[in-house]
Design a protein around this motif. Structure first.
Motif, PDB file in Angstrom:
ATOM      1  N   GLY A 127       0.841  -1.190   0.000  1.00  0.00           N
ATOM      2  CA  GLY A 127       0.000   0.000   0.000  1.00  0.00           C
ATOM      3  C   GLY A 127       0.877   1.241   0.000  1.00  0.00           C
ATOM      4  N   ILE A 128       0.544   2.190  -0.841  1.00  0.00           N
ATOM      5  CA  ILE A 128       1.311   3.438  -0.861  1.00  0.00           C
ATOM      6  C   ILE A 128       0.337   4.589  -0.693  1.00  0.00           C
ATOM      7  CG2 ILE A 128       2.803   4.948  -2.256  1.00  0.00           C
ATOM      8  CD1 ILE A 128       3.872   2.232  -3.433  1.00  0.00           C
ATOM      9  N   ILE A 129       0.568   5.374   0.348  1.00  0.00           N
ATOM     10  CA  ILE A 129      -0.362   6.463   0.637  1.00  0.00           C
ATOM     11  C   ILE A 129       0.286   7.772   0.210  1.00  0.00           C
ATOM     12  CG2 ILE A 129      -1.723   7.591   2.427  1.00  0.00           C
ATOM     13  CD1 ILE A 129      -1.430   4.954   4.008  1.00  0.00           C
ATOM     14  N   GLY A 130      -0.365   8.431  -0.718  1.00  0.00           N
ATOM     15  CA  GLY A 130       0.174   9.686  -1.255  1.00  0.00           C
ATOM     16  C   GLY A 130       0.586   9.488  -2.704  1.00  0.00           C
ATOM     17  N   GLY A 131      -0.034  10.273  -3.578  1.00  0.00           N
ATOM     18  CA  GLY A 131       0.260  10.133  -5.011  1.00  0.00           C
ATOM     19  C   GLY A 131       1.031  11.327  -5.552  1.00  0.00           C
ATOM     20  N   GLY A 132       1.723  12.048  -4.671  1.00  0.00           N
ATOM     21  CA  GLY A 132       2.566  13.161  -5.139  1.00  0.00           C
ATOM     22  C   GLY A 132       3.796  12.606  -5.859  1.00  0.00           C
ATOM     23  N   ASN A 133       4.782  13.476  -6.049  1.00  0.00           N
ATOM     24  CA  ASN A 133       5.985  13.023  -6.763  1.00  0.00           C
ATOM     25  C   ASN A 133       6.633  11.837  -6.072  1.00  0.00           C
ATOM     26  OD1 ASN A 133       5.757  14.823  -8.790  1.00  0.00           O
ATOM     27  ND2 ASN A 133       7.062  16.374  -7.813  1.00  0.00           N
TER      28      ASN A 133
END
Ligand code: 3HC
Length: 703
Positions: A314-320
């Protein structure tokens, strides 16, 4: 194979067997079948024994374990060379009066590839790779690589391969079409087998076919001439030299190819060997070999716990940062669940990930079909419940302790009990973040460097209560991601950014004392840093470090004042993103000197009554490096890193430190404890309290 066919065992790293008319030389010297003295001797003994055996018509050289020979034995470098020397071994192979076949798989590199090039036939599994990576160790091929390779693939391809040091796919290399007038008439490989084949059997069948059809030949590559092709050598050598950015070996390799292009194999090999031996004694090669060993060590931990098997992340945050991390995981075959707060941010994150893959396809790094396959493992949602079956969750959200604490409080309720929870924070206190979850042993830091799908470095951060299993899982994941993972402890900026702060602090002070922005960046890049420190600040955003320092996440640690940076932030000069920082950026994004930035710094210096000095480039480099060294020793003394060499690895992969200079701690070791102590004292006397003068330099003796 029948036991009775086993012939006299040559030594413990090589065995000899007979299979009807075929003599088998099998190298079994794990992990990579490097060409130790015993292996070299065993090959010579095997060739001679089979030459004198009337039953034998042909000889196969093959390997056990995971690869054909991956090169000369690096462990023997630095010791007096012992016979038989590799050039003699390869020449003995080529001179054999019975054909010898190299049976290749895995990565045939350096001396291993040179052995294969001297064989009369080469067969391989299709998924094999070959290469001459010697330049990565500050060397050039020393056993005919620069001579036999161009005699097969032509001078142009050989120049590319020898100077880049890259690994090449066997299949791609076999597609090279030589010009009509080439007298080689052969491809690099005589047969490529699909990777599901049993290579040993396929090689025996291939050889048996040659025996049965009476078509065995002694194809001696060394007897060919080099196809000259149309090469502007002057221009090519200049290109190689520019790309090498201070590394000697690639340019020497190009010059060897040029100087020997008309020579016989014997003269060419003598020329090559002389250059190889000179480079082997060079400081650059010692530093590059050190870097290779340091990377292998950094990956080692003494955890007794087994890592958790990770499939879904799981990856939280879709910024750079988040999208870069997601790209890295997807590229290595993981399933990724991307989370954002709202649909708009989520769509933007997914678009960034897709753009990263498109860029890889455009650059020829992967096919469009492969990219689509990997992207099929991406799911995205705004609902945190979708993380409930992940084995690893990494947050890459805004750098704010309260935001992160509230996020992990939520994750604690949703995620599996054994899920490893990781924060990608750069500066915040992971112990404080871990305090909000019911089992803080599941919490670690995974500090990626931006852009996370490109940068090799991963700091795996051990918090006070992190379990060995959680840490082992992160290290194992790092390996699968093909990252260089280094275990570090919790402190301001962990190992890398804490040192970067000390380095930056000194740079800032030199600006106030009268060194110009341009001089500092020029001095550091001329010394070998990939970018000037002020250009780096502009790139990453001057406000990022400024805010991190101002937040004082570790009240006991004083990162020092960054007055020039503060002035830039006060004047909304945040770097590239605002079009101006230490430099001004033109419409094409090119940095230009900006007298306004210089004037702001000067004004501040006057206000603070900072004494003005004249700096030479050497003064700047010395002060910056000593700042790094002193902070590095302090970190090691505090147990933040396991080894001093781990710091070097961090700087080589995260901060553009020139690899051929080994790393900051390697440089300090080369200087020696006495000189270092003296230099630190002198600098402190001149510049006040800025550099740690009383660090324990005796620690330089440690690993
Ligand atoms: N000699 C001795 N040991 C070697 C070695 C070599 N040439 N290459 C790798 N090893 C060791 C590593 O140190 C490591 O040891 P460890 O387990 O104790 O840490 C072990 O083999 C496994 O290596 P990796 O962890 O790197 O394994 P990977 O599977 O990730 O990669 C590899 C394998 C691609 C072969 C990689 O190790 C590599 O690139 N090795 C260097 C190859 C090389 O540079 N060859 C040229 C040598 S110079 C030469 O041949 C000169 C000649 O021209 C005269």
């Amino acid at each position: 194979m029948n036991e009775s066919n086993k012939t006299q065992i040559s030594n413990t790293q090589i065995s000899l067997e007979k299979n009807a008319q075929i003599g088998l030389i099998t190298i079994d010297y794990p992990p990579v079948n490097a060409l130790s003295q015993m292996v070299r001797q065993g090959i010579v003994d095997g060739v001679e024994q089979f030459e004198n055996d009337d039953d034998i018509k042909v000889i196969i050289i093959r390997c056990k374990s995971k690869t054909f020979v991956a090169g000369a034995d690096i462990k023997e470098f630095g010791k007096p060379p012992t016979a038989p020397f590799l050039p003699d071994v390869v020449n003995r192979i080529e001179a054999s009066n019975k054909p010898i076949i190299a049976s290749m798989f895995g990565t045939s590199l350096g001396g291993g590839f040179e052995v294969a090039l001297a064989c009369h036939y080469r067969v391989a599994l299709e998924n094999s790779k070959v290469g001459l990576p010697e330049v990565n160790l500050g060397l050039i091929p020393g056993a005919g690589g620069t001579q036999r390779l161009p005699r097969i693939v032509g001078a142009k391809k050989a120049l590319e391969m020898v100077t880049s040091g890259k690994h090449y796919s066997a299949t791609a290399l076999n597609e090279i079409q030589l010009p009509q007038d080439s007298d080689s008439h052969r491809f690099l490989f005589d047969a490529l087998f699909t990777s599901d084949k049993d290579l040993d059997q396929a090689t025996i069948d291939f050889v048996q076919g040659l025996i049965d059809s009476n078509s065995l030949q002694l194809n001696r590559v060394g007897e060919n001439t080099i196809n000259q092709e149309d090469i502007d050598w002057d221009a090519e050598i200049k290109k190689v030299s520019k790309k090498a950015r201070g590394k000697l070996a690639p340019t020497v390799a190009a010059k060897v190819l040029f100087e020997t292009r008309d020579l016989s194999i014997a003269d060419g090999m003598n020329y090559e060997r002389a250059e190889f031996l000179k480079l082997r004694e060079s400081e650059q090669s010692a530093a590059l070999r050190f870097a290779f060993g340091a990377e292998k060590k950094a990956a080692k931990t003494n955890f007794s716990a087994e890592p958790l098997a990770v499939n879904k992340v799981g990856i939280i945050g879709g910024g750079n940062m988040g999208s870069g991390i997601a790209t890295a995981f997807l590229s290595s075959g993981f399933s990724v669940q991307l989370i954002e707060q709202n649909q708009q941010a989520l769509d933007a994150g997914v678009s960034k990930i897709k753009a990263n893959f498109e860029s890889n396809v455009k650059r020829g790094r992967m096919t469009s079909a492969a990219a689509q396959n990997l992207l099929a493992n991406l799911s995205s949602a705004t609902d945190y419940q979708t993380l409930s079956d992940c084995e690893l969750v990494i947050e890459a959200v805004f750098e704010d302790i309260e935001v992160k604490k509230s996020l992990f409080t939520q994750l604690d309720k949703i995620c599996r009990d054994d899920c490893v929870l990781a924060t990608n924070t750069s500066y915040l206190d992971i112990n404080e973040i871990a305090s909000v979850i019911s089992n803080p042993s599941q919490m670690i830091g995974m500090h990626f460097f931006s852009p996370a799908n490109i940068m090799k470095l991963l700091e795996v951060v051990r918090a006070e209560k992190s379990s060995e299993q959680a840490l082992a899982t992160a290290m194992a994941v790092g390996k699968r991601l093909k990252k260089v993972s280094v275990l570090v402890g919790v402190c301001f900026g962990f190992a890398g950014n804490r040192m970067y702060t000390r380095y930056g602090r000194e740079i800032q002070q030199m600006l106030l004392e009268g060194a110009s922005i341009e001089q500092i960046d020029r001095a550091m890049t001329a010394w070998g840093m990939a970018m000037g420190p002020l250009a780096v600040q502009d790139l990453s955003g001057i406000d990022i470090g400024h805010n991190a320092r101002s937040a004082q996440p570790f009240p006991d640690y004083d990162p020092g004042y960054f007055r020039a940076a503060a002035v830039m932030v006060e004047n909304q000069r945040l770097g590239r993103k605002t079009g101006q920082g230490f430099y001004r950026y033109d419409e094409n994004g090119k940095p230009q000197s900006d007298p306004q930035a210089a004037a702001l710094i000067q004004e501040k210096a006057q206000e603070l009554k900072v004494e003005q000095k004249t700096f030479t480039d050497e003064d700047i480099v010395e002060r910056a490096l000593l700042a790094l060294t002193s902070e590095g020793l302090k970190l090691f003394a505090e147990g933040i890193v396991q080894r001093l060499s781990d710091i070097d690895v961090i700087w080589l992969h995260g901060y553009g430190f020139p690899r051929h200079k080994g790393g900051p701690m390697y440089q300090a070791r080369q200087m020696g404890a006495t000189k270092l102590t003296e230099a630190l004292k002198q600098l402190q006397a001149k510049n006040g309290e800025l550099i740690w003068p009383d660090v324990d330099v005796s620690l330089l003796q440690e690993n």
